[in-house]
Design an enzyme around this catalytic site. Structure first.
Site, short mmCIF file in Angstrom:
data_model
loop_
_atom_site.label_atom_id
_atom_site.label_comp_id
_atom_site.label_asym_id
_atom_site.label_seq_id
_atom_site.Cartn_x
_atom_site.Cartn_y
_atom_site.Cartn_z
N ARG A 185 30.09 40.59 64.48
CA ARG A 185 31.19 39.74 64.03
C ARG A 185 32.61 40.31 64.81
O ARG A 185 34.02 38.98 65.33
CB ARG A 185 31.46 39.22 62.85
CG ARG A 185 30.69 39.25 61.69
CD ARG A 185 30.34 39.26 60.31
NE ARG A 185 31.69 38.42 60.09
CZ ARG A 185 32.18 38.05 58.77
NH1 ARG A 185 31.42 38.90 57.62
NH2 ARG A 185 32.24 37.25 58.16
N ARG A 216 32.44 46.46 50.95
CA ARG A 216 32.66 45.49 49.90
C ARG A 216 30.89 44.90 49.36
O ARG A 216 29.63 45.58 49.67
CB ARG A 216 32.38 44.28 51.05
CG ARG A 216 33.48 43.27 51.58
CD ARG A 216 33.44 42.41 51.74
NE ARG A 216 35.30 42.07 52.99
CZ ARG A 216 35.22 40.38 53.12
NH1 ARG A 216 33.94 39.97 53.76
NH2 ARG A 216 36.35 40.60 54.01
N LYS A 222 42.80 37.84 55.78
CA LYS A 222 43.58 36.47 55.14
C LYS A 222 43.13 35.61 54.46
O LYS A 222 43.66 35.20 54.00
CB LYS A 222 43.31 35.66 56.67
CG LYS A 222 41.43 35.59 56.95
CD LYS A 222 41.82 34.78 58.60
CE LYS A 222 39.88 34.85 58.80
NZ LYS A 222 39.24 35.52 58.96
#
Ligand code: AMP
Length: 214
Positions: free
Chosen positions: A171, A127, A13
């Site tokens: 998360r 990442r 997003k």
């Protein structure tokens, strides 16, 4: 145009929010970025937020709402903005609605970038971030020219604490419990639109452009 991006952490997003901001000339506001900038600058807000962020928990609403409202009430937000990572709880959404209504305005669209949990865990563990200049990479999708080294400043890349697999799982749990109810919230307000976030980044953006009108 006032737009909210919804979706699990790692759904992409943020990337889509940046593309929207660029194309439509509105500010991209990420509460995560604001917190990270404060951590880097060593502010009290940063110190407090870090405690929660490193554990994969949400920063308390009171603190988050305050910094977000400061930002959206700035002059450059008069014609709209795209919010990335806010709201993340129903109380945050309610405060935002109330404050926007006080200005005689409303949120136009909430865009849910939908990606299953398995894909998220795979994406996030790849990442890498530069602790010095903040540039971000992905071992598969956006690798640096030299493995483990930042293209921009030459610093050694790291896996951010909040991208570690155990934190990502936490998360996602937090997302399903506290943030997913926002899908129903915006659906009831008739402003929810869903895009398939498993597609290529450019195709996801093309779908968003269709929603927003070219
Ligand atoms: P993000 O970069 O949006 O994934 O955010 C990173 C972390 O910052 C989150 O895991 C939370 O700990 C914190 N955070 C960002 N936005 C919010 C928010 N709206 N409410 C509470 N915590 C937030």
């Amino acid at each position: 145009m006032k737009i909210i991006m919804l979706g699990a952490p790692g759904a992409g997003k943020g990337t889509q929010a940046k593309l929207i901001a660029e194309k439509y000339g509105i500010p991209h506001i990420s509460t995560g970025d604001i917190f990270r900038a404060n951590i880097k600058a060593g502010t009290d807000l940063g110190k407090e937020a870090k405690e929660y962020m490193d554990k994969g928990q949400l920063v308390p609403d009171e603190l988050t709402v305050r910094i977000l409202l400061d930002r959206v009430l700035a002059d450059d937000c008069a014609d709209g903005y795209v919010l990335d990572g806010f709201p993340r709880t129903i109380p945050q959404a309610e405060v935002l609605d109330t404050e926007v209504a006080k200005l005689g305005d409303k949120i136009d669209l909430a865009i849910d970038v939908n990606v299953p949990d398995e894909n998220i865990i795979r994406r996030m563990s790849g990442r890498r971030a530069c602790p010095k200049c903040g540039a971000t990479y992905h071992v598969e999708h956006i690798p640096p020219k030299k493995e483990g080294i930042c293209d921009a400043c030459g610093a050694e890349l790291v896996l951010r604490d909040d991208d570690k697999p155990e934190t990502v799982k936490k998360r996602l749990e937090v997302y399903h419990k506290q943030t997913q109810p926002l899908i129903d919230y915006y659906s009831r307000l008739n402003i929810l639109r869903t895009v398939d976030g498993t597609k290529d980044m450019k195709d996801v953006f093309a779908d968003i452009e269709k929603l927003l009108g070219e």
